[in-house]
Every structure is written in structure tokens, then in C-alpha cells.
Design an enzyme around this catalytic site. Structure first.
Site, mmCIF file in Angstrom:
data_model
loop_
_atom_site.group_PDB
_atom_site.id
_atom_site.type_symbol
_atom_site.label_atom_id
_atom_site.label_comp_id
_atom_site.label_asym_id
_atom_site.label_seq_id
_atom_site.Cartn_x
_atom_site.Cartn_y
_atom_site.Cartn_z
ATOM 1 N N ASP A 102 -5.794 -0.572 -8.155
ATOM 2 C CA ASP A 102 -5.448 -1.559 -7.122
ATOM 3 C C ASP A 102 -6.413 -2.739 -7.257
ATOM 4 O O ASP A 102 -7.248 -3.021 -6.391
ATOM 5 C CB ASP A 102 -5.567 -0.908 -5.747
ATOM 6 N N PRO A 152 -13.907 -10.088 -12.368
ATOM 7 C CA PRO A 152 -14.291 -8.686 -12.609
ATOM 8 C C PRO A 152 -13.122 -7.817 -13.050
ATOM 9 O O PRO A 152 -13.325 -6.739 -13.610
ATOM 10 C CB PRO A 152 -14.846 -8.243 -11.254
ATOM 11 N N GLU A 191 -15.012 0.398 -5.957
ATOM 12 C CA GLU A 191 -14.833 -1.038 -5.664
ATOM 13 C C GLU A 191 -16.099 -1.754 -6.105
ATOM 14 O O GLU A 191 -17.211 -1.374 -5.720
ATOM 15 C CB GLU A 191 -14.580 -1.226 -4.162
ATOM 16 N N ASP A 244 -6.205 -9.764 -9.692
ATOM 17 C CA ASP A 244 -5.496 -10.205 -10.894
ATOM 18 C C ASP A 244 -6.463 -10.299 -12.077
ATOM 19 O O ASP A 244 -7.678 -10.321 -11.895
ATOM 20 C CB ASP A 244 -4.816 -11.554 -10.608
ATOM 21 N N HIS A 252 0.818 -1.212 0.000
ATOM 22 C CA HIS A 252 0.000 0.000 0.000
ATOM 23 C C HIS A 252 0.858 1.270 0.000
ATOM 24 O O HIS A 252 0.517 2.263 -0.651
ATOM 25 C CB HIS A 252 -0.971 -0.027 1.179
#
Ligand code: SAM
Length: 284
Positions: A157, A164, A108, A160, A64
């Protein structure tokens, strides 16, 4: 899976990584992926999506700090930031440490990831509660296509390139990222491991370098990711990550330093050769 079992992540039919499980905290099949929160004996609580370890309390700070501070110190005055994915909240936590940042859109796709991380990973999920963060449950692909000339920094971020996240590694997406960035904007994406994903890194570099005038891979170590060596791809409209006058954190970090920022771009030959055909730009 239960206490004492092994959590197994398979990279190839002949290479697996495994961690002894101390406790299973949450298991849920979401509309997007199999979501698990487990406690590992050695790395503590961890988020696992479709059998791939996403983040662990034991080493999340490395990933991060490196995905957030490299782009945010490269840009001379980052104010508007977009995070795609990042449902554990760790990237948002690090981005919000930068005083110049006024607003972070965090997109997200899986609400269940957000909720599970808020419950079991408060160390990273705290980032999603920051007043600068506008948390959106949605598809980053669509969000980027719908926003133009809006961001100083975009951070991909994502998980892999399966499920989605499949569409977050292709030309159409990177062209939309370019359009969503302001004139001096730049982006970073996680692009997996130089040991197991050479074709992906080569392909992403080959595409991004035709879109952005400055395209530079950089490396860090993440012990709980495949091989422990992890690659990011930076694409910038104007500013080089090796430019003079790059700032430094006014807060304590556990991994990132200005020296590590610069060193991350010194590619060992086995990685440089993945991008050399397109003319890798390094610190030399
Ligand atoms: N650090 C991790 C890594 O390097 O693999 C990524 C962690 S974060 C949890 C990855 C997140 O990306 C997941 O929560 C997943 O739901 C989200 N994601 C995948 N595809 C997405 C999309 N198209 N739009 C928004 N979020 C997406």
C-alpha cells in the site's frame, strides 16, 4: 495554502484535479516527503504527500476494502500478513477484521505520516492500534529482503513510484516479495490508474507474471485518485482470486462484496490490452 484555496494535483501538464480547501490542519517537510493534512469541502480530511492525495475520509473505504479483502478472501486461511506503507492505517484496519489473521507486520518508512494520521485521521489510523498489528517504522524494501517464507499475504500500500516508493515497483522487489511469501502466499500492490499510468501497469504485469504463476490485475473506483479508476496487481503462488469457495465478510462493508470481488477482475478491453501480450488471465 489556506482556507478557500484550491489543492491542485497535476497528472499531466494539461490535466489537473483540484479540491477546494476548507482548512489546513498540518504541514511538514519530513525526511521523505512533503506531508499535508487538509480538510476538503467535499471529501473531508485528507492526507496529501508530495502534492498527491493519498486518502480521504470521503472515499478511503473503497480503496482499503478492495486492497485488503480481495487478497485475504482469495487466500483460504490467511494468518500472517505484511503491509508495506499504509501509514494512514486504513489497510491495517480492514486486514484485522479477518478472524484468521493472527499477526500483521506493518512497515511504514515515515514516522511523521503515522503520527499525523493518528492525530487527524482517527477513522483510518485506528487500524494501527489493533493488538494484531506490529507497527514498524522502516523501509519496506529492506524488510522484504530480510524475511523469507513468512507471510500468507503481502499488501503493498505504497505511495506512487516516486521518492521512497520508487524501489517498490521493480523486479528485485517483487522477487523478494515472492521469497517472503509462504508456499501458498499471494500479494497485491496498488499500481495507479489505467488512464494515466499504462506503461507502469504494463511493466509491472510483465515482471510479476514472470515471477508468479497467477498474475491478475483488478480494478476499482476511487473518486479522489487520478481519473477515478484505480488498478491493483495480484500475484499468487497457488490460489486464484476467482477460485470456488471464496468466503464473504461477516461484518458490514461499504463497498466490497463477493460479487464486486469477482467483477473487479473483469477487465474492459482498454485495460486487458495492457497485459494481453503476456497472456492475461481473466474470469472467462
Ligand atoms: N493509498 C495510497 C495510494 O494508493 O497512493 C497510499 C497511502 S499510504 C499513506 C502510502 C505510504 O507509503 C506513505 O505513508 C509512504 O511514506 C509509504 N512508503 C513509501 N515508500 C515506502 C517504503 N519504501 N517503505 C515503507 N513505506 C513506504
Amino acid at each position: 495554502m489556506k482556507r478557500g484555496d484550491w489543492l491542485i494535483e497535476e497528472q499531466t501538464p494539461s490535466y489537473q484535479t483540484r479540491w477546494r480547501v476548507k482548512d489546513v490542519l498540518h504541514v511538514e517537510q519530513t525526511p521523505y516527503q512533503l506531508l499535508r493534512l487538509v480538510e476538503m469541502e467535499d471529501f473531508g480530511r485528507a492526507l496529501v504527500l508530495d502534492d498527491a492525495v493519498q486518502t480521504t475520509v470521503g472515499d478511503e473505504h473503497i480503496y482499503h476494502e478492495m486492497i485488503a479483502h480481495v487478497p485475504l478472501f482469495t487466500h483460504p486461511n490467511p494468518e500472517r500478513v505484511l503491509i508495506i506503507g499504509g501509514g494512514d492505517g486504513g489497510t491495517a484496519r480492514e486486514v484485522c477484521r479477518h478472524e484468521s489473521v493472527t499477526k500483521v507486520d506493518m512497515v511504514e518508512i515515515d514516522r511523521a505520516v503515522i503520527e499525523a494520521c493518528k492525530k487527524y485521521l482517527p477513522e483510518t489510523a485506528c487500524g494501527m492500534d489493533h493488538p494484531k498489528v506490529n507497527l514498524v517504522v522502516g523501509d519496506g524494501l529492506k524488510w522484504v529482503a530480510d524475511h523469507t517464507d513468512e507471510y500468507d499475504v503481502i499488501i503493498v500500500d505504497s505511495s506512487d513510484p516516486v521518492g521512497p516508493a520508487t524501489g517498490l515497483f521493480n523486479r528485485a522487489f517483487y522477487e523478494n516479495v515472492y521469497r517472503a511469501l509462504k508456499a501458498e502466499g499471494l500479494f497485491v500492490a496498488q499500481v495507479l490508474s489505467p488512464f494515466f499510468h499504462q506503461d507502469l501497469i504494463r511493466d509491472v504485469y510483465g515482471v510479476v507474471s514472470t515471477i508468479f504463476p497467477i498474475t491478475m490485475p483488478y480494478l476499482t473506483v476511487v473518486p479522489t485518485y487520478p481519473s477515478g479508476l484505480h488498478c491493483f496487481m495480484l500475484g499468487s503462488k497457488k490460489h486464484s482470486p476467482l477460485r470456488e469457495g471464496i468466503g464473504k465478510p461477516s461484518w458490514p462493508t461499504r463497498w466490497y462484496t463477493p460479487a464486486i470481488h469477482r467483477a473487479a477482475f473483469e477487465l474492459p478491453p482498454m485495460v486487458a490490452e495492457l497485459v494481453e501480450p503476456a497472456g492475461v488471465q481473466t474470469g472467462q
